[in-house]
Scaffold this motif. Structure first.
Motif, PDB file in Angstrom:
ATOM      1  N   PRO A   1       0.828  -1.214   0.000  1.00 12.32           N
ATOM      2  CA  PRO A   1       0.000   0.000   0.000  1.00 12.32           C
ATOM      3  C   PRO A   1       0.856   1.255   0.000  1.00 12.32           C
ATOM      4  O   PRO A   1       2.029   1.216   0.364  1.00 12.32           O
ATOM      5  CB  PRO A   1      -0.806  -0.129   1.292  1.00 12.32           C
ATOM      6  N   SER A   2       0.252   2.341  -0.403  1.00  8.74           N
ATOM      7  CA  SER A   2       1.033   3.560  -0.606  1.00  8.74           C
ATOM      8  C   SER A   2       1.534   4.177   0.692  1.00  8.74           C
ATOM      9  O   SER A   2       2.546   4.871   0.686  1.00  8.74           O
ATOM     10  CB  SER A   2       0.213   4.584  -1.386  1.00  8.74           C
ATOM     11  N   CYS A   3       0.856   3.921   1.809  1.00  2.00           N
ATOM     12  CA  CYS A   3       1.271   4.512   3.087  1.00  2.00           C
ATOM     13  C   CYS A   3       1.601   3.416   4.096  1.00  2.00           C
ATOM     14  O   CYS A   3       1.001   2.342   4.089  1.00  2.00           O
ATOM     15  CB  CYS A   3       0.186   5.421   3.643  1.00  2.00           C
ATOM     16  N   ARG A   4       2.556   3.714   4.958  1.00  2.00           N
ATOM     17  CA  ARG A   4       2.967   2.782   6.006  1.00  2.00           C
ATOM     18  C   ARG A   4       3.338   3.579   7.252  1.00  2.00           C
ATOM     19  O   ARG A   4       3.511   4.796   7.197  1.00  2.00           O
ATOM     20  CB  ARG A   4       4.155   1.939   5.551  1.00  2.00           C
ATOM     21  N   SER A   5       3.476   2.881   8.354  1.00  2.00           N
ATOM     22  CA  SER A   5       3.885   3.521   9.604  1.00  2.00           C
ATOM     23  C   SER A   5       5.309   4.064   9.468  1.00  2.00           C
ATOM     24  O   SER A   5       6.156   3.450   8.825  1.00  2.00           O
ATOM     25  CB  SER A   5       3.809   2.484  10.720  1.00  2.00           C
ATOM     26  N   PHE A   6       5.547   5.224  10.051  1.00  2.00           N
ATOM     27  CA  PHE A   6       6.873   5.849   9.950  1.00  2.00           C
ATOM     28  C   PHE A   6       7.191   6.585  11.248  1.00  2.00           C
ATOM     29  O   PHE A   6       6.327   7.260  11.788  1.00  2.00           O
ATOM     30  CB  PHE A   6       6.892   6.836   8.776  1.00  2.00           C
ATOM     31  N   PRO A   7       8.415   6.497  11.727  1.00  2.00           N
ATOM     32  CA  PRO A   7       9.472   5.577  11.298  1.00  2.00           C
ATOM     33  C   PRO A   7       9.259   4.197  11.897  1.00  2.00           C
ATOM     34  O   PRO A   7       8.870   4.072  13.053  1.00  2.00           O
ATOM     35  CB  PRO A   7      10.737   6.225  11.834  1.00  2.00           C
ATOM     36  N   ASP A   8       9.499   3.149  11.111  1.00  2.00           N
ATOM     37  CA  ASP A   8       9.363   1.788  11.608  1.00  2.00           C
ATOM     38  C   ASP A   8      10.749   1.219  11.929  1.00  2.00           C
ATOM     39  O   ASP A   8      11.754   1.927  11.844  1.00  2.00           O
ATOM     40  CB  ASP A   8       8.589   0.912  10.621  1.00  2.00           C
ATOM     41  N   ASP A   9      10.792  -0.052  12.280  1.00  2.00           N
ATOM     42  CA  ASP A   9      12.055  -0.667  12.695  1.00  2.00           C
ATOM     43  C   ASP A   9      13.107  -0.629  11.587  1.00  2.00           C
ATOM     44  O   ASP A   9      14.299  -0.444  11.859  1.00  2.00           O
ATOM     45  CB  ASP A   9      11.821  -2.108  13.149  1.00  2.00           C
ATOM     46  N   ASP A  10      12.685  -0.800  10.331  1.00  2.00           N
ATOM     47  CA  ASP A  10      13.639  -0.744   9.215  1.00  2.00           C
ATOM     48  C   ASP A  10      14.252   0.646   9.085  1.00  2.00           C
ATOM     49  O   ASP A  10      15.440   0.785   8.783  1.00  2.00           O
ATOM     50  CB  ASP A  10      12.965  -1.131   7.897  1.00  2.00           C
ATOM     51  N   ASP A  11      13.444   1.678   9.297  1.00  2.00           N
ATOM     52  CA  ASP A  11      13.950   3.054   9.208  1.00  2.00           C
ATOM     53  C   ASP A  11      14.948   3.345  10.322  1.00  2.00           C
ATOM     54  O   ASP A  11      15.856   4.156  10.156  1.00  2.00           O
ATOM     55  CB  ASP A  11      12.795   4.067   9.297  1.00  2.00           C
ATOM     56  N   CYS A  12      14.752   2.696  11.460  1.00  2.00           N
ATOM     57  CA  CYS A  12      15.555   3.019  12.645  1.00  2.00           C
ATOM     58  C   CYS A  12      16.796   2.137  12.810  1.00  2.00           C
ATOM     59  O   CYS A  12      17.612   2.397  13.684  1.00  2.00           O
ATOM     60  CB  CYS A  12      14.687   2.898  13.896  1.00  2.00           C
ATOM     61  N   ARG A  13      16.909   1.114  11.987  1.00  3.73           N
ATOM     62  CA  ARG A  13      18.018   0.178  12.154  1.00  3.73           C
ATOM     63  C   ARG A  13      19.369   0.881  12.014  1.00  3.73           C
ATOM     64  O   ARG A  13      20.297   0.637  12.775  1.00  3.73           O
ATOM     65  CB  ARG A  13      17.902  -0.946  11.122  1.00  3.73           C
ATOM     66  N   ASP A  14      19.491   1.775  11.034  1.00  3.27           N
ATOM     67  CA  ASP A  14      20.774   2.430  10.767  1.00  3.27           C
ATOM     68  C   ASP A  14      20.892   3.831  11.355  1.00  3.27           C
ATOM     69  O   ASP A  14      21.984   4.382  11.407  1.00  3.27           O
ATOM     70  CB  ASP A  14      21.023   2.505   9.250  1.00  3.27           C
ATOM     71  N   ASP A  15      19.781   4.415  11.762  1.00  2.06           N
ATOM     72  CA  ASP A  15      19.825   5.813  12.207  1.00  2.06           C
ATOM     73  C   ASP A  15      18.912   6.013  13.416  1.00  2.06           C
ATOM     74  O   ASP A  15      17.801   6.526  13.291  1.00  2.06           O
ATOM     75  CB  ASP A  15      19.417   6.730  11.049  1.00  2.06           C
ATOM     76  N   GLN A  16      19.398   5.617  14.582  1.00  2.31           N
ATOM     77  CA  GLN A  16      18.617   5.747  15.803  1.00  2.31           C
ATOM     78  C   GLN A  16      18.364   7.205  16.180  1.00  2.31           C
ATOM     79  O   GLN A  16      17.312   7.548  16.701  1.00  2.31           O
ATOM     80  CB  GLN A  16      19.325   5.040  16.963  1.00  2.31           C
ATOM     81  N   PHE A  17      19.346   8.070  15.890  1.00  2.07           N
ATOM     82  CA  PHE A  17      19.193   9.486  16.234  1.00  2.07           C
ATOM     83  C   PHE A  17      18.010  10.099  15.491  1.00  2.07           C
ATOM     84  O   PHE A  17      17.170  10.784  16.076  1.00  2.07           O
ATOM     85  CB  PHE A  17      20.475  10.257  15.916  1.00  2.07           C
ATOM     86  N   PHE A  18      17.942   9.842  14.188  1.00  2.00           N
ATOM     87  CA  PHE A  18      16.840  10.374  13.388  1.00  2.00           C
ATOM     88  C   PHE A  18      15.503   9.901  13.935  1.00  2.00           C
ATOM     89  O   PHE A  18      14.575  10.696  14.110  1.00  2.00           O
ATOM     90  CB  PHE A  18      16.986   9.958  11.921  1.00  2.00           C
ATOM     91  N   CYS A  19      15.403   8.608  14.216  1.00  2.00           N
ATOM     92  CA  CYS A  19      14.132   8.054  14.705  1.00  2.00           C
ATOM     93  C   CYS A  19      13.734   8.658  16.053  1.00  2.00           C
ATOM     94  O   CYS A  19      12.576   8.998  16.265  1.00  2.00           O
ATOM     95  CB  CYS A  19      14.240   6.544  14.828  1.00  2.00           C
TER      96      CYS A  19
END
Length: 198
Positions: free
Chosen positions: A60-78
């Motif tokens: 689907p076009s929308c998803r939860s953000f930030p999710d675990d994949d988004d946060c794996r490499d950049d904890q500060f951003f999340c």
């Protein structure tokens, strides 16, 4: 002395700012990206909200953000992004308290109208500070995070709605303070016309 008409107008404007805040929270348009491919002419869009990410390429076009994949490499951003979402959600709680304060002051009689502007103004300023902090975090991430270094990313209309909402809260607080000092005190009694006076 702040008169009922001033409170009525301020309440109307405040309700509009509250709607803007809620809209900015629930819509995924804080930061957007748009690019058109030269060879096909197709336009790719991606938009980030405080709690959702939407992309024209995903299904689907929308998803939860930030999710675990988004946060794996950049904890500060999340952590920062989630803090911004928390602050804006907390701002809506302050706005609810402000709305209740408006109603108590407006329905409480002359004395509450004379003194209540201070409490309402304090809530309005607190709301603005919280909103400015939340949008400041998003602007900071937009300016410094590597994922936004590619040309085409921009702060979008949800962020702008939040700026307008917070600015309007500051202006309302100032307007209530000015009216309290500049307008004459309202009278408790209305004078009746003398029927014998010709």
């Amino acid at each position: 002395m702040t008169r009922p008409i001033v409170y009525n107008i301020a309440l109307g404007v405040f309700l509009c700012t509250t709607v803007m805040t809620i809209t900015s929270i629930v819509t995924p348009n804080w930061i957007t990206y748009q690019v058109t491919a030269d060879n096909t002419g197709k336009t790719f869009t991606k938009s980030l909200g405080l709690h959702q990410s939407c992309s024209s390429m995903d299904d689907p076009s929308c998803r939860s953000f930030p999710d675990d994949d988004d946060c794996r490499d950049d904890q500060f951003f999340c952590s920062m992004w989630r803090s911004s979402g928390f602050l804006l959600s907390f701002a809506t709680i302050v706005e609810l308290a402000t709305l209740i304060t408006f109603l108590v002051v407006m329905l409480g009689g002359k004395y509450k109208r004379e003194t209540g502007w201070k409490l309402i103004g304090s809530f309005l300023v607190a709301d603005a500070v919280i909103e400015f902090a939340g949008m400041g975090i998003v602007a900071y991430l937009f300016d410094t995070d590597d994922q936004f270094a590619i040309p085409g990313w921009q702060l979008s209309w949800s962020w702008i709605l939040c700026v307008v909402s917070a600015s309007a809260s500051v202006l309302l607080a100032g307007t209530l303070a000015l009216s309290a000092y500049l307008l004459p005190s309202e009278d408790d009694y209305e004078y009746l016309e003398d029927p014998l006076d010709c």
